[in-house]
Design a protein around this motif. Structure first.
Motif, PDB file in Angstrom:
ATOM      1  N   ALA A 190      45.910 -39.932 -12.370  1.00 27.46           N
ATOM      2  CA  ALA A 190      47.368 -39.427 -13.197  1.00 27.46           C
ATOM      3  C   ALA A 190      48.511 -38.844 -12.544  1.00 27.46           C
ATOM      4  CB  ALA A 190      46.852 -38.307 -14.144  1.00 27.46           C
ATOM      5  N   SER A 191      47.980 -38.297 -11.088  1.00 28.29           N
ATOM      6  CA  SER A 191      49.288 -37.769 -10.406  1.00 28.29           C
ATOM      7  C   SER A 191      49.859 -39.143  -9.742  1.00 28.29           C
ATOM      8  CB  SER A 191      48.598 -36.905  -9.367  1.00 28.29           C
ATOM      9  OG  SER A 191      47.876 -35.748  -9.703  1.00 28.29           O
ATOM     10  N   LEU A 241      50.938 -47.750  -7.066  1.00 27.53           N
ATOM     11  CA  LEU A 241      50.569 -47.706  -8.346  1.00 27.53           C
ATOM     12  C   LEU A 241      49.136 -48.270  -8.583  1.00 27.53           C
ATOM     13  CD1 LEU A 241      50.942 -46.453 -11.215  1.00 27.53           C
ATOM     14  CD2 LEU A 241      52.643 -48.402 -11.493  1.00 27.53           C
ATOM     15  N   VAL A 242      49.175 -49.449  -8.281  1.00 26.98           N
ATOM     16  CA  VAL A 242      47.883 -50.362  -8.529  1.00 26.98           C
ATOM     17  C   VAL A 242      46.718 -49.456  -7.817  1.00 26.98           C
ATOM     18  CG1 VAL A 242      46.659 -52.691  -7.838  1.00 26.98           C
ATOM     19  CG2 VAL A 242      49.245 -52.464  -8.566  1.00 26.98           C
ATOM     20  N   CYS A 243      46.979 -49.325  -6.688  1.00 30.09           N
ATOM     21  CA  CYS A 243      45.875 -48.459  -6.051  1.00 30.09           C
ATOM     22  C   CYS A 243      45.451 -47.120  -6.956  1.00 30.09           C
ATOM     23  CB  CYS A 243      46.128 -47.976  -4.663  1.00 30.09           C
ATOM     24  SG  CYS A 243      46.349 -49.306  -3.508  1.00 30.09           S
ATOM     25  N   GLY A 244      46.507 -46.296  -7.325  1.00 25.92           N
ATOM     26  CA  GLY A 244      46.142 -45.248  -8.299  1.00 25.92           C
ATOM     27  C   GLY A 244      45.359 -45.331  -9.309  1.00 25.92           C
ATOM     28  N   VAL A 245      45.811 -46.787 -10.168  1.00 28.42           N
ATOM     29  CA  VAL A 245      45.044 -47.096 -11.217  1.00 28.42           C
ATOM     30  C   VAL A 245      43.739 -47.313 -10.995  1.00 28.42           C
ATOM     31  CG1 VAL A 245      45.081 -48.837 -13.060  1.00 28.42           C
ATOM     32  CG2 VAL A 245      47.185 -47.804 -12.564  1.00 28.42           C
ATOM     33  N   GLY A 246      43.482 -47.991  -9.824  1.00 30.76           N
ATOM     34  CA  GLY A 246      42.145 -48.424  -9.322  1.00 30.76           C
ATOM     35  C   GLY A 246      41.221 -47.473  -9.239  1.00 30.76           C
ATOM     36  N   LEU A 247      41.776 -46.129  -9.074  1.00 33.74           N
ATOM     37  CA  LEU A 247      40.752 -44.835  -8.962  1.00 33.74           C
ATOM     38  C   LEU A 247      40.046 -44.820 -10.427  1.00 33.74           C
ATOM     39  CD1 LEU A 247      42.883 -42.094  -7.133  1.00 33.74           C
ATOM     40  CD2 LEU A 247      40.858 -43.558  -6.372  1.00 33.74           C
ATOM     41  N   LEU A 248      40.466 -45.170 -11.585  1.00 37.46           N
ATOM     42  CA  LEU A 248      40.022 -44.983 -12.746  1.00 37.46           C
ATOM     43  C   LEU A 248      38.632 -45.609 -13.170  1.00 37.46           C
ATOM     44  CD1 LEU A 248      43.195 -45.306 -15.207  1.00 37.46           C
ATOM     45  CD2 LEU A 248      42.048 -43.044 -14.399  1.00 37.46           C
ATOM     46  N   SER A 249      38.213 -46.546 -12.029  1.00 33.43           N
ATOM     47  CA  SER A 249      36.902 -47.113 -12.097  1.00 33.43           C
ATOM     48  C   SER A 249      35.975 -46.150 -11.897  1.00 33.43           C
ATOM     49  CB  SER A 249      37.034 -48.369 -10.912  1.00 33.43           C
ATOM     50  OG  SER A 249      37.237 -47.836  -9.874  1.00 33.43           O
ATOM     51  N   ALA A 284      50.249 -49.678 -20.042  1.00 34.93           N
ATOM     52  CA  ALA A 284      48.985 -50.031 -20.603  1.00 34.93           C
ATOM     53  C   ALA A 284      47.928 -49.225 -20.191  1.00 34.93           C
ATOM     54  CB  ALA A 284      48.854 -51.562 -19.608  1.00 34.93           C
ATOM     55  N   VAL A 285      47.941 -48.406 -19.189  1.00 35.55           N
ATOM     56  CA  VAL A 285      46.721 -47.312 -18.813  1.00 35.55           C
ATOM     57  C   VAL A 285      46.779 -46.465 -20.127  1.00 35.55           C
ATOM     58  CG1 VAL A 285      46.213 -45.443 -17.234  1.00 35.55           C
ATOM     59  CG2 VAL A 285      46.909 -47.673 -16.381  1.00 35.55           C
ATOM     60  N   LEU A 286      47.972 -45.847 -20.495  1.00 37.51           N
ATOM     61  CA  LEU A 286      48.077 -45.015 -21.696  1.00 37.51           C
ATOM     62  C   LEU A 286      47.368 -45.379 -22.914  1.00 37.51           C
ATOM     63  CD1 LEU A 286      51.246 -43.029 -20.947  1.00 37.51           C
ATOM     64  CD2 LEU A 286      48.985 -42.241 -20.745  1.00 37.51           C
ATOM     65  N   ALA A 287      47.783 -46.627 -23.031  1.00 33.09           N
ATOM     66  CA  ALA A 287      47.403 -47.342 -24.557  1.00 33.09           C
ATOM     67  C   ALA A 287      45.829 -47.493 -24.279  1.00 33.09           C
ATOM     68  CB  ALA A 287      47.959 -48.375 -24.548  1.00 33.09           C
ATOM     69  N   ARG A 288      45.183 -47.783 -23.203  1.00 30.90           N
ATOM     70  CA  ARG A 288      43.659 -47.889 -22.959  1.00 30.90           C
ATOM     71  C   ARG A 288      43.246 -46.588 -23.281  1.00 30.90           C
ATOM     72  NH1 ARG A 288      40.189 -50.464 -17.951  1.00 30.90           N
ATOM     73  NH2 ARG A 288      38.136 -50.291 -19.149  1.00 30.90           N
ATOM     74  N   ALA A 289      43.684 -45.404 -22.660  1.00 31.30           N
ATOM     75  CA  ALA A 289      43.302 -44.104 -22.770  1.00 31.30           C
ATOM     76  C   ALA A 289      43.208 -43.791 -24.225  1.00 31.30           C
ATOM     77  CB  ALA A 289      43.916 -43.125 -21.894  1.00 31.30           C
ATOM     78  N   ALA A 290      44.204 -44.127 -24.924  1.00 36.66           N
ATOM     79  CA  ALA A 290      44.293 -43.477 -26.439  1.00 36.66           C
ATOM     80  C   ALA A 290      43.319 -44.166 -27.116  1.00 36.66           C
ATOM     81  CB  ALA A 290      45.690 -44.152 -26.904  1.00 36.66           C
TER      82      ALA A 290
END
Length: 782
Positions: free
Chosen positions: A343-344, A316-324, A405-411
Motif C-alpha cells: 500500500a505504501s 509499482l509492479v514490484c509493490g503490487v507483487g507483494l500482495l501475493s 485495478a488493485v483497489l477494485a479487486r480489494a473492494a
C-alpha cells in the motif's frame, strides 16, 4: 448465715459505690495532669527531623567503581602510550601482562565473596587492558603488519576471547556485550584492509547487521539483546543507505543487479526479524521494512535497464507483487506488513502522478485571461498554458490504472474495506481518464470529446452507485470534470458554445435519475447560465442585454423547483445566483436594470404562489419597488409622486382589505410595499430639492402616517413615517446647522459633546429601560 438485702436495696448500694469510684477517679486524673505539667518544660523541643539521603548506597558504590575503573584505564593508556621509554621490552611486556592477568583474574574471588559490582568494574578494566595489550603487541613485535588488517585480526581474537571469558564467569554482564561490540569491526575492517569496493563494504555492514539480528532474536539476556539490537539498527541502517545509493546510481544492469542483491540481503534480514520477533508491532514494522527493501531491490534492475519513463511503473509492479504474500501461509504480522508495504508503494506512485492530474484539470485556468484567442493544436498545449508538463510523465495513466485495478479487486475481496476501496478505484479511474488524452497529445477537438465522455461516465457511475461514498465521489468528480471542460473550451467561440450546451443537456438528462437530481439539476442550470452569457457575447450584445437572456435560468429554476420538491432548495439557490448574475450584468444600463429587477420580482411572485414559499413575496415586493425606483431615476423624473401614487394607493387598498380578512397579517406585509413605493422616491427628491413645498408636504404626510401608526398601533406606518419625518427635518435644518457651526467657538462643540456624554452616562440605565419599553410597544403592534 449471711443476710442478703432485697434487690432494690442492693442496687442502691451498688450505685452509691460506683459514684464514689467515679469521683475518686476524676480526682486522681486531675492530680496526674497537674504533675505532668510540673515535670514538662513550657515549650518542648521539636523532635529532630532525620536527613533524607540524596542517593542510595548501591548507586554510590557503582559510581565509585566506574570512576575507579575509568581512572585505571586512563592510567594504563598513558602508561602504554607515553612511558615506553622508561622500561625495556621485557619489563613493559611483563608489567602489562601481569596487570591484565590480575585484572581478569580478580573477579573470580570477588564473585565468590558476593562482590559482584566490584568484579564487574575489574572485569571491564581487564577487557580494556587486553585492547592495550593488542596495541602493544603490534607496536613491539608486528610493526611490519598492516594496521587495518591487524586491527581486524585483533578485533576477531578479542571478540572470541571476551565471549569465552564472559561465558566462563557466567554472572558478569560486561564481557558479552563487549564481545558483541568488538564483533562489529572484523568484517568491515577486513573489507577495508583488502581494498574492497563499495559493494563489498556494504555487504560487510549488512552481514554484521544479520549477525546482530540473530543474536538479538535468540538471546535471553537483556543487556546482550539491547546491545545486539543497537548494532543491528546501526549497521543495518548504514548498509541499507549505502545499498540504496548504489542502486539509484547504478549505471547498468550489472551494477543494478549487485545493488539489488545487497537490498535483497537487507530485506531477508528484516523479514527474518519479522518472523522471529516476539511482539506483534515490532514484527509488523520489520515486515513493512522488508517489503519496501524487496521492492527497492527488484525495481532497481528495470530502472537501470529501461528508459526513465518506466521507473515508477517498475517499482509499482514490484509493490503490487507483494500482495501475493497476503494469501501465502505466513505468520499474520508478516502478511500484514507485506500488505502495508504494498500500500505504501502504491500510495507513493499515486502521489507521483497527482501533479499531472492537477495540471490536466486546472491547467486551462490560464485561458480565462485569453478567452476566444484561438484553439491550440493539441490537448497538451491547451492544458499547459501556465503550468509545464513534467518530464517522463507518459506512464502516469498506466500507474493510476494499475492502482485502480488493485483497489477494485480489494473492494471485492475485503468487505471491511469495500466502501473506501470502491470510492478510491472510481477516483483513480477518473484520474486515468483525465490524464490519458493529455499524455497521448490528442488533437484539441478529440480531447474535448474525451473530457465530455469522462463527465458522462462519472454521472453514470453516480446514477448506478449502490454505496454512498461511491455516489458522492462520482458526483464530485463529474462536477470537477465539467468545470475543467468548461475552462478548456474557452479557447474558441464555437468550442465554448458547444461544450456549455452539451453540459447543460448532459446534466439535465442525469437529473432524471432520482438520486443525483438535486446536484445535476443545479449543475444544468449553472451551465445554462454560462451558455446564456456565451450566447450574448457571441452575438456582440452588451452585458445589460445579455442579462435578459440569463433571466431564463431563474425562471426555469422556479418552474423546476415547483415540479421537483426534493430538489427545490439547491435549484432555487442556483436560480437566485443566476438572478444576481443578471442584475450584475445589467447594472451599467439603468432602464434595462429596472426591467431585470421587475422580471426578477415576477419570478419571485410566481414562487410565492406556492404554499411553502410565501416568504418569497417579501422579495417580490422589494424587487418591484426597487425596479420602480431605478426606472424613475433613469427617467430623471422631477415629480416621482405622479408615478408612485398610482401604485401606492391601490397597494394600500389591497393591504387594507387583507388586514380586514386576516387580522393576524403584519402591517409590513399589508402596507410596507405601498408606503415605500412613494415615501422613498419622494424623500430622495426632497433632499435634492432646494425649494420648501415638497419637503413641507412630505413632512406633513410622514407626520400623519406616524400619528396613524401610533393611533392604530401599526409598526410599518409608525417606523416608515417617523424615519421619513426625521430625515426630512434634518434636510430642512441642515443649512442652519452649517451656519451655526461657523459662528460657534471651536471649543464649544467638544464641550457640548463632553457634557452630552456625561448626561448620557448619568441616565444610561433609565434610557435603556425606556428603549426596552418602546421596543415592547412596537412589538405589540401589527
Amino acid at each position: 448465715m449471711t443476710h442478703l438485702p432485697p434487690p432494690s436495696e442492693e442496687l442502691r448500694i451498688l450505685d452509691a459505690e460506683l459514684w464514689q469510684l467515679d469521683a475518686r477517679r476524676a480526682q486522681l486524673l486531675a492530680r496526674r495532669a497537674q504533675l505532668i505539667g510540673l515535670l514538662q518544660p513550657s515549650f518542648p523541643p521539636a523532635p529532630p527531623v532525620p536527613r533524607r539521603p540524596e542517593t542510595t548506597a548501591p548507586r554510590v558504590q557503582n559510581v565509585l567503581l566506574v570512576l575507579g575503573g575509568v581512572l585505571l584505564t586512563v592510567a594504563a593508556i598513558a602508561f602504554t602510550l607515553v612511558s615506553w621509554g622508561h622500561l625495556g621490552i621485557a619489563g613493559r611486556s611483563v608489567v602489562l601482562a601481569a596487570v591484565t592477568v590480575a585484572a581478569l583474574g580478580a573477579p573470580v574471588p570477588l564473585l565468590k565473596r558476593g562482590l559482584r559490582s566490584t568484579a564487574e568494574a575489574l572485569a571491564g578494566l581487564g577487557l580494556a587492558l587486553t585492547v592495550l595489550d593488542a596495541y602493544a603487541l603490534h607496536e613491539v613485535a608486528l610493526t611490519a603488519a598492516d594496521g587495518t588488517g591487524y586491527a581486524a585480526v585483533a578485533a576477531t581474537f578479542l571478540a572470541g576471547a571476551w565471549w569465552g571469558y564472559g561465558r566462563g564467569l557466567g554472572s558478569l554482564r560486561v564481557p558479552l556485550p563487549a564481545a558483541l561490540a568488538a564483533a562489529q569491526l572484523p568484517l568491515l575492517l577486513w573489507a577495508v584492509a583488502v581494498g574492497a569496493g563499495p559493494y563489498a563494504i556494504t555487504a560487510a555492514l549488512l552481514l554484521t547487521a544479520a549477525f546482530d539480528a540473530v543474536v538479538a532474536l535468540r538471546t535471553s539476556a537483556r543487556s546482550l539483546r539491547v546491545a545486539a539490537a543497537v548494532g543491528a539498527y546501526g549497521a543495518g541502517g548504514w548498509g541499507v543507505a549505502a545499498a540504496g545509493v548504489l542502486s539509484w546510481g547504478a549505471a547498468g544492469p550489472s551494477a543494478a543487479a549487485r545493488a539489488a542483491a545487497l537490498l535483497a540481503l537487507a530485506a531477508a534480514i528484516a523479514l527474518y526479524a519479522a518472523w522471529r520477533a516476539p511482539r506483534q508491532g515490532l514484527a509488523t514494522g520489520a515486515a513493512v521494512t522488508g517489503g519496501l527493501l524487496l521492492v527497492a531491490a527488484l525495481g532497481g534492475i528495470p530502472r537501470a535497464s529501461l528508459p526513465g519513463v518506466w521507473t515508477v511503473p517498475g517499482y509499482l509492479v514490484c509493490g503490487v507483487g507483494l500482495l501475493s504474500a497476503v494469501r501465502a501461509p505466513l505468520p499474520e504480522p508478516v502478511r500484514r506488513g507485506a500488505a502495508r508495504a504494498s500500500a505504501s508503494v502504491q500510495a507513493l506512485a499515486v502521489v507521483w502522478a497527482l501533479p499531472l492530474v492537477v495540471v490536466a484539470l486546472l491547467g486551462p485556468v490560464g485561458w480565462t485571461g485569453r478567452v476566444w484567442s484561438g484553439a491550440p493544436s493539441d490537448l497538451r498545449a491547451a492544458v499547459t498554458v501556465w503550468a509545464p508538463w513534467p518530464a517522463d510523465a507518459a506512464a502516469a495513466p498506466l500507474v493510476l490504472a494499475i492502482v485502480a485495478a488493485v483497489l477494485a479487486r480489494a473492494a471485492r475481496a475485503t468487505p471491511a474495506w469495500r466502501d473506501p476501496a470502491e470510492a478510491g478505484a472510481v477516483a483513480l479511474v477518473w484520474a486515468t481518464a483525465i490524464v490519458f488524452p493529455v499524455a497521448l497529445q490528442l488533437p484539441y477537438a478529440a480531447g474535448l470529446f474525451a473530457q465530455g465522455l469522462t463527465t458522462v461516465a462519472a454521472l453514470a457511475a453516480a446514477a448506478y452507485a449502490r454505496r454512498t461514498p461511491t455516489f458522492l465521489t462520482a458526483v464530485l468528480l463529474s462536477l470537477l470534470t465539467a468545470a475543467g471542460l468548461t475552462l478548456l473550451s474557452l479557447t474558441s467561440r464555437g468550442a465554448t458554445l458547444t461544450v456549455l450546451a452539451a453540459l447543460t443537456g448532459i446534466f439535465a438528462v442525469a437529473a432524471a435519475r432520482r438520486r443525483p437530481t438535486a446536484v445535476c439539476a443545479s449543475a444544468s442550470l449553472a451551465c445554462a447560465a454560462g451558455l446564456a452569457c456565451a450566447v450574448g457575447a457571441a452575438a456582440d450584445r452588451s452585458p445589460a442585454h445579455t442579462a435578459l437572456l440569463v433571466l431564463v435560468v431563474p425562471a426555469a429554476a422556479a418552474l423546476l423547483a415547483a415540479r421537483v420538491p426534493r430538489a427545490a432548495v439547491p435549484v432555487e439557490a442556483t436560480g437566485a445566483v443566476a438572478g444576481l448574475l443578471a442584475v450584475g450584468l445589467a447594472v451599467t444600463d439603468a432602464p434595462v436594470l429596472a426591467l431585470v429587477l421587475a422580471l426578477c420580482g415576477v419570478i419571485a411572485a410566481g414562487t410565492a404562489v406556492r404554499a411553502d414559499r410565501r416568504q418569497a413575496g417579501y422579495a417580490a415586493a422589494a424587487l418591484f419597488v426597487l425596479a420602480t425606483w431605478v426606472r424613475l431615476g433613469s427617467w430623471a423624473v422631477d415629480t416621482p409622486e405622479a408615478y408612485t401614487l398610482p401604485v401606492t394607493v391601490p397597494a394600500l387598498v389591497v393591504g387594507f382589505v387583507r388586514r380586514r380578512r386576516d387580522p393576524q397579517a403584519s402591517s409590513w406585509t399589508a402596507y410596507g410595499p405601498g408606503l415605500s413605493a412613494t415615501l422613498v422616491p419622494s424623500l430622495l427628491a426632497a433632499w435634492a430639492d432646494a425649494d420648501w413645498p415638497r419637503p413641507l408636504l412630505l413632512g406633513t404626510a410622514a407626520l400623519v402616517l406616524t400619528l396613524l401608526g401610533a393611533r392604530h398601533r401599526l409598526q410599518a406606518p409608525l417606523v416608515l413615517g417617523g424615519s421619513v419625518l426625521v430625515l426630512d427635518a434634518l434636510h430642512e435644518l441642515a443649512p442652519y446647522l452649517v451656519q451655526l457651526a461657523g459662528t460657534l467657538p471651536r471649543w464649544l462643540p467638544p464641550a457640548l459633546a463632553g457634557l452630552l456624554l456625561l448626561v448620557l452616562g448619568a441616565t444610561y440605565e433609565q434610557r435603556i429601560r425606556d428603549a426596552r419599553r418602546v421596543r415592547e410597544a412596537l412589538g405589540r403592534m401589527r
